[in-house]
Each structure stands twice: as C-alpha cells, then as structure tokens.
Design a protein around this motif. Structure first.
Motif, short mmCIF file in Angstrom:
data_model
loop_
_atom_site.label_atom_id
_atom_site.label_comp_id
_atom_site.label_asym_id
_atom_site.label_seq_id
_atom_site.Cartn_x
_atom_site.Cartn_y
_atom_site.Cartn_z
N ARG A 72 0.82 -1.36 -0.05
CA ARG A 72 0.15 0.04 0.10
C ARG A 72 0.87 1.22 -0.06
N TRP A 75 -2.60 2.03 -1.68
CA TRP A 75 -3.57 3.00 -1.37
C TRP A 75 -3.20 4.32 -1.63
N SER A 126 -3.42 7.02 0.06
CA SER A 126 -3.15 7.31 1.45
C SER A 126 -2.64 8.72 1.59
N SER A 127 -2.66 9.79 2.84
CA SER A 127 -2.30 10.95 2.73
C SER A 127 -0.69 11.02 2.84
N ASN A 164 -9.82 5.56 -0.44
CA ASN A 164 -9.79 5.91 1.02
C ASN A 164 -9.27 4.82 1.95
N ASN A 165 -8.14 5.34 2.84
CA ASN A 165 -7.94 4.36 4.05
C ASN A 165 -8.72 4.91 5.32
N LYS A 177 -8.47 8.39 7.26
CA LYS A 177 -8.76 9.84 6.75
C LYS A 177 -10.14 10.43 7.34
#
Length: 373
Positions: A143, A185, A187-188, A235-236, A239
């Motif tokens: 990810r 992912w 992810s941020s 989205n994980n 968030k």
C-alpha cells in the motif's frame, strides 16, 4: 495503430489560462470515441504536469523535479479491433472548442492480453477475465513504501523507507515469483491526490497533487511491464475515522484546516463532500481508467473503522454513500471494472447494509487470528 488494450494518449495545451484546472465549472475536457460498431463512448480528459525522476533518491518529494509546461491529456485503450474516431471538446466559461477529429485503427491484442476482470456470469463466487479464463492470483499488499507506526511500535525494525524506487525493485522481484496482484493506497502519506499543505503539490480539497499522480503513473507503468495488476484504494480508514490511526485532525475536509466538515462522519452525508469525491473520481478515472492493469476500484479499506464509534459503519449513511459512489464510478468508467470495499479483522465484521448492495461486485476483508479464534 495501437493494439487492443494499448494506451492511446492525446496531448494538447490551451492558448489561454483558466481559474482551476480541476473544477468542471472552470474547464471540462472530454471526448466522444466512436467504436467500430458505431457505439459512442464518453471519456474525460485531465490536467497533467510532467516530472523528471531520479531513482537514486528515496524521498518522495525530492525524487521528482517539475519538467516542462502543464498540458491536458486524454487516455483511451481500445477493446475491439477496427477504426475508432475521437472527437475532443474543451469547454470553459468563455469558449466551447471542438478539436479536429482524429482516428486510429486498432489491431488485435498481443499474446497474453486477457482484458478486464469480471464476475463469472455462471457462478458469482468466481472471477474471470474478458477472454473467459478464470482468475487465480497471488497478491501482496504494498500500500505504501513504509509505515510511520513502525518507528513507534517496532523501533528495532530494519525496515527502511525506499520511497518510489521500492516499486522499481519489488515489482521486478514479484514477476520472478509469480505475484500478479498488489494493493496500493491513495493514503495521505503516499498517493493521495488531496490533503493539507504539508508537502509540495497539496493545496486542500479539490486540488489534485501532480507529484503523487505522476508517481502512480510510474507505478502503473512498472505494473504493465512486469505483468502485475493493481487494486487501487481511494480512501483508508484514518482519513475519515476518529478511532484507529486517525488522521482527521490533519484532513483538509476538517473546518480546522479550512475545510467545511465539523465531524469525520459528515463526509458521508454532506452534499458538498459527496460532490467533491465524485470530482476526485472524475480525475482518477480519466487518468487511469484506460488501464486493464488497474484490477479494481476499492472505495475504502477498513470501512468499519470510519466515524466516531465502532457502530457507525453499521448505520444507513455509510451504505447510502457506498451505493451512490459505486454507482457513480461505474457510470464514468467505460471499462466497467470491478468495485469493492473492505472490512478489517475478518468476515464477522462484514455488515449486510453495505455487503448486499448490488453496486458492489465483490467483498474484501482481512483474516486476522486473535485470541485463539
């Protein structure tokens, strides 16, 4: 003269600027693709910035250097042989321009091309490719190149953050080992397109980070090279969750960061937030929807950890969100690839209000062993 399944990319620039390259009120780039059958498919274009990549640098912001001028691009991969005609249109508040029509002839697919992944029409417990061959694959979750928690939880770990070059190294190894599927992912801390301004390219909701987008382009090129397919996660849980691994305090949707939501749970009911996610989907599908090496869209990982309580995911708003968004993504994806979402721990966490939605094609969950169970 592309082969079936091969990316066709059209690139052009505009002779005037616009207020926001991602906002459809500012500019919309689209195309009508006429297939050999006469059927017409609608495809969106997207804003693009290019970069030079230094593979020797692990840092995800330092390995890329902006290169050239911004442009707009449109990507399409033919699924049938024969003549295709492409009519591109650009609409701004001031202008409505149709570019000269172009055409190409698609030849037969290369050996090994299987199309897109579908549910087996004869048995919904199985998956198969467009060519009818069944899907049995070994996969790995890669990810992101690192996990920030390891510094705290396992300070003795020798795991080093290799950044983007990790995928150059691992995908070559995976190909040797027969690993065909990876999960990645947005992810941020890795490939999210929107977040707070804590790294180059991030400017809040509705502004899509071109550094991160280029990195996903690169990862997809590697996947195509090594025969690997990507389950891409929008989205994980952190968030929009206040429970485990929460990132809500740093989320650009949070009013504390200039956003418009007072609670992470409002993300699933607020109309502005729902519209913002659809706009993000427009960009993601426009940029990567052509690729059969994007195996499936995954709306969430560990959806049962969203919200402010462990019961929130059981409530109707989350099911309504999944129904609306899965339907929307399928409507804009001309390749109609599979859509899923994900629960943590195991099958006993899966709830019917989400799982029974016909808009979801399959379910994904973890399988942890805890407490001897």
């Amino acid at each position: 003269s592309p082969e079936v399944g091969q990316k066709c990319e059209f690139t052009f620039s505009l002779d005037e600027w616009f207020s926001d390259p991602f906002d459809p009120k500012s500019i919309v780039v689209s195309a009508a693709v006429t297939l050999p059958s006469g059927e017409i498919e609608a495809v969106r274009g997207f804003y693009y910035e290019d970069f030079l990549y230094d593979q020797r640098i692990a840092d995800k912001t330092q390995c890329l250097a902006p290169y050239g001028e911004p442009s707009f691009r449109l990507r399409y991969a033919p699924r049938t042989t024969g003549k295709h005609t492409v009519s591109i249109r650009v609409v701004t508040p001031e202008r409505d321009v149709s570019l000269p029509e172009v055409s190409f002839h698609a030849s037969s697919a290369p050996v090994g091309y299987r199309g897109f992944l579908r549910r087996d029409p004869e048995n919904c417990c199985f998956l198969q490719w467009d060519d009818g061959s069944h899907f049995w694959a070994l996969g790995m979750n890669v990810r992101s190149p690192y996990d920030m928690r390891y510094v705290r939880v396992a300070p003795y770990s020798l795991w080093q953050n290799e950044g983007l070059p990790l995928y150059d190294r691992l995908f070559a190894e995976y190909a040797k080992s027969g690993i065909e599927v990876v999960e990645i992912w947005m992810s941020s801390w890795w490939l999210a397109l929107e977040w707070i301004h804590d790294s180059p390219g991030f400017h809040g909701v509705g502004v899509y980070n071109q550094y991160r987008a280029w990195m996903l382009d690169h990862i997809l090129r590697l996947a195509e090279k090594h025969g690997i397919y990507i389950a891409l996660v929008f989205n994980n849980h952190g968030k929009f969750g206040a429970l485990n691994d929460t990132e809500w305090a740093r989320n650009p949707y949070n009013v504390a960061n200039g956003g418009f939501l007072t609670s992470c749970e409002e993300y699933f009911t607020n109309q502005k937030a729902r519209d913002a996610f659809k706009q993000l989907c427009d960009y993601v599908v426009a940029r990567w929807g052509y690729a059969n090496h994007i195996l499936m869209w995954k709306l969430f990982t560990e959806v049962d950890l969203t919200g402010t309580s462990y019961e929130f995911y059981l409530q109707q708003p989350l099911a309504d969100w999944h129904k609306e968004m899965a339907s929307y993504v399928k409507s804009i994806d001309v390749n109609k690839r599979l859509i899923t979402t994900h629960w943590m721990l195991g099958y006993h966490k899966i709830n019917d209000t989400i799982a029974m939605l016909p808009e979801l094609d399959l379910l994904t969950t973890d399988a942890y062993y805890q407490g001897g169970g």
